[in-house]
Design a protein around this motif. Structure first.
Motif, short mmCIF file in Angstrom:
data_model
loop_
_atom_site.label_atom_id
_atom_site.label_comp_id
_atom_site.label_asym_id
_atom_site.label_seq_id
_atom_site.Cartn_x
_atom_site.Cartn_y
_atom_site.Cartn_z
N MET A 84 -35.49 -4.01 44.11
CA MET A 84 -34.04 -4.11 44.32
C MET A 84 -33.71 -5.30 45.21
O MET A 84 -32.75 -6.04 44.96
CB MET A 84 -33.50 -2.82 44.94
N VAL A 85 -34.50 -5.51 46.27
CA VAL A 85 -34.27 -6.64 47.17
C VAL A 85 -34.42 -7.95 46.41
O VAL A 85 -33.59 -8.85 46.52
CB VAL A 85 -35.23 -6.58 48.39
N ARG A 87 -34.09 -8.53 43.22
CA ARG A 87 -32.98 -8.71 42.29
C ARG A 87 -31.69 -9.08 43.04
O ARG A 87 -30.93 -9.92 42.60
CB ARG A 87 -32.77 -7.47 41.43
N PHE A 88 -31.46 -8.44 44.18
CA PHE A 88 -30.28 -8.74 44.99
C PHE A 88 -30.29 -10.20 45.44
O PHE A 88 -29.30 -10.91 45.33
CB PHE A 88 -30.21 -7.79 46.19
N TRP A 91 -29.50 -12.60 42.67
CA TRP A 91 -28.22 -12.40 41.99
C TRP A 91 -27.36 -13.65 42.12
O TRP A 91 -27.16 -14.19 43.21
CB TRP A 91 -27.51 -11.20 42.62
N THR A 121 -27.55 -18.18 44.88
CA THR A 121 -27.92 -16.80 44.61
C THR A 121 -28.11 -16.07 45.92
O THR A 121 -28.24 -16.70 46.98
CB THR A 121 -29.22 -16.71 43.80
N GLY A 122 -28.18 -14.76 45.85
CA GLY A 122 -28.50 -13.94 47.01
C GLY A 122 -27.42 -13.93 48.06
O GLY A 122 -26.25 -13.79 47.77
N THR A 123 -27.83 -14.11 49.29
CA THR A 123 -26.91 -14.00 50.40
C THR A 123 -27.35 -14.92 51.53
O THR A 123 -28.53 -15.23 51.66
CB THR A 123 -26.84 -12.55 50.92
N ALA A 131 -32.48 -7.17 54.02
CA ALA A 131 -31.92 -6.64 52.77
C ALA A 131 -32.63 -5.34 52.40
O ALA A 131 -32.00 -4.38 51.96
CB ALA A 131 -32.05 -7.67 51.65
N PHE A 135 -30.94 -1.64 51.85
CA PHE A 135 -31.07 -0.78 50.67
C PHE A 135 -31.64 0.58 51.04
O PHE A 135 -31.19 1.61 50.53
CB PHE A 135 -31.95 -1.45 49.61
#
Length: 149
Positions: A84-85, A87-88, A91, A121-123, A131, A135
């Protein structure tokens, strides 16, 4: 065309402790019903899945209902927080995102992070460890197994 046996995967009529066993198999059968083309292999697979479901439900009759329900609630599906991290952080940010703290992005200028003038992407708020913690907090303990260890 719907499989002849799909109706036998219904589970709503069963007591809660038997639904714990029957429902996931019924949902899987419905997924296969939608995804797979009709044919002899699908028919054989659906019949065998039905036979397996019937065996598992009969096996559940030998367990105390409350124990079966409690164990099913504890046996959550492992959520791979690391995936999940990843993919986040990969993103693609929406075109109308607004960075904070005066950070700007000019997609026309290549730089070390965007040599191909790609969109960010990301943050810029978290590194991967932060991250992951976010989650795990958001999942409220649902993450289990080696994936979140």
């Amino acid at each position: 065309m719907q499989s002849i046996v799909i109706k036998y995967f219904a589970f709503a009529h069963l007591p809660a402790h038997l639904q714990v066993v029957s429902k996931p198999i019924g949902e899987l059968a419905n997924l296969f019903e939608q995804l797979l083309p009709d044919g002899p292999e699908k028919s054989a697979g659906m019949r065998k899945l039905l036979e397996a479901k019937d065996c598992f439900v009969r096996s559940a009759l030998d367990r105390a209902p409350n124990v079966l329900i409690e164990e099913a609630q504890r046996a959550r599906i492992a959520i791979d927080v690391d995936a999940m991290v990843s993919r986040f952080l990969a993103w693609k940010l929406p075109e109308d995102f607004y960075p904070d703290c005066g950070i700007t992005f000019d997609g026309r200028k290549p730089d070390a992070l965007n040599p191909n003038k790609s969109w960010p992407t990301g943050t810029n708020l978290f590194h991967a460890g932060q991250a992951k913690a976010m989650f795990e907090h958001a999942l409220g303990g649902a993450a289990t197994g080696a994936a979140s260890a």
